[in-house]
Design an enzyme around this catalytic site. Structure first.
Site, mmCIF file in Angstrom:
data_model
loop_
_atom_site.group_PDB
_atom_site.id
_atom_site.type_symbol
_atom_site.label_atom_id
_atom_site.label_comp_id
_atom_site.label_asym_id
_atom_site.label_seq_id
_atom_site.Cartn_x
_atom_site.Cartn_y
_atom_site.Cartn_z
ATOM 1 C CB CYS A 161 -10.504 6.451 -37.098
ATOM 2 S SG CYS A 161 -9.240 6.201 -35.838
ATOM 3 C CB CYS A 189 -11.107 7.261 -33.440
ATOM 4 S SG CYS A 189 -9.746 7.658 -34.511
ATOM 5 C CG ASP A 190 -15.004 6.868 -33.976
ATOM 6 O OD1 ASP A 190 -14.800 7.588 -32.981
ATOM 7 O OD2 ASP A 190 -14.986 7.307 -35.140
#
Ligand code: NDP
Length: 313
Positions: free
Chosen positions: A134, A137-138
């Site tokens: 993701c 997300c990261d």
């Protein structure tokens, strides 16, 4: 047999938000957490794009908070996986872990989707240490670093474009000699100077001390031009597709061409009366924690409207 007004299947942001709204609408509800309590967010580290947490919040903490909030307002949260469900007529009877059963007047399916992985051992070895599925997300953790995105579809192009604004360089590792992505997404990638596409490449391993420092690739695998190639990277992002978690539905709920639950009209209704779906299992498009939570809210409100219309609330 136990009976509930609303059975919620899944414990990501969609499931917990549905539970909070259902409880506050005085709808008796039971939520089964499934095999990964808290869902996909529990495998990410810091979440900085969920509104209300100016300093960010850990994925596990966010899910623990949602769980606690649902419990506080009266949801019955249970560990256990719904392994099958009979949609022939209401109340719908769900089987938990292949044994105990529960009947439900309405059902909210919020079982999420699972990112596909390549299946190489190093993905597990470096989970949370440079391997991610993701970028939103990261990606932030790779500011001015070098990352690779695996895949040649729309998701891979989108993730690569997103990461190219953060990282100093982005490799795309594509197994064929072309991108499967739409023209517009390909154009977006082509416009970025810091994205390099490695065609005809398969990843066979990762290396690094305590975290990802590089990937072992094979170019032209299985041909007489086959060659090994190592690239130095700090992050390895999988973007080879997601699989919505729908196997337990027994083919009774309509899915779209990509396997996501097909919602009817502008609500979260499925093809079965009283059965609704929310979050990634029904969302091929946005796949964000906050949008899943929003869909969970919609599903609970749809349950409420359905029960009121039937004179059951
Ligand atoms: P896709 O299935 O479209 O693409 C998957 C990509 O991963 C392909 O390039 C595929 O390669 C590659 N791949 C699959 N398995 C492996 C493997 N084991 N090793 C290496 N590479 C692999 O998935 P997406 O998630 O990209 O898209 C899903 C759907 O969502 C699509 O319909 C897409 O159009 C849509 N979508 C649309 C977006 C948009 O319009 N902005 C954004 C994101 C998704 P190969 O081509 O060789 O099979």
């Amino acid at each position: 047999m136990e009976r509930t007004k609303c059975l919620i299947i899944g414990s990501g942001p969609a499931g917990y938000t549905a539970a909070i709204y259902a409880s506050r609408a005085n709808i008796d509800n039971v939520l089964y957490e499934g095999i990964q309590p808290g869902g996909q967010l529990t495998i990410t580290t810091e979440i900085e794009n969920f509104p209300g947490f100016p300093e960010g919040i850990g994925g596990l903490d966010l899910m623990d908070n949602m769980r606690a909030q649902a419990e506080r307002v009266g949801s019955k949260i249970r560990s256990g996986e719904v392994t099958s469900i009979n949609f022939d007529k209401a109340p719908y009877v769900a089987t938990i872990d292949g044994g105990e059963q529960i009947a439900a007047d309405t059902v909210i399916i919020a079982t999420g989707a699972s990112a596909k992985y390549l299946g190489i051992a190093d993905e597990k070895k470096y989970a949370g240490l440079g391997v991610s599925a993701c970028a939103t997300c990261d990606g932030f953790f790779y500011r001015k670093k070098v990352v690779a995105v695996v895949g040649g579809g729309d998701t891979a192009c989108e993730e690569a474009s997103y990461l190219s604004n953060i990282a100093s360089k982005v490799y795309m590792i594509v197994r064929k000699d072309y991108l499967r992505a739409s023209q517009i997404m390909q154009k977006r990638v082509a416009e970025k100077d810091n994205i390099e596409i490695l065609f005809n490449c398969n990843t066979v391993g990762l290396f690094g001390n305590g975290g990802v420092e590089g990937a072992h690739l094979v170019k032209f695998k299985g041909t007489d031009k086959e060659e090994m190639l190592d690239i130095k990277i700090d992050g390895f992002f999988l973007a080879i597709g997601h699989k919505p978690n729908t196997d337990f539905l027994g083919g009774k709920i309509d899915l779209d061409a990509n396997g996501y639950i097909d919602l009817k009209g502008k609500t979260t209704a499925t093809n079965i009366p009283g059965v609704f779906a929310a979050g990634d299992v029904a969302d091929p498009m946005y796949r964000q924690a906050v949008s899943a939570a929003g869909m969970g809210c919609h599903a609970a409100l749809d349950v409420q409207a359905y029960l009121v219309e039937k004179g059951e609330l």
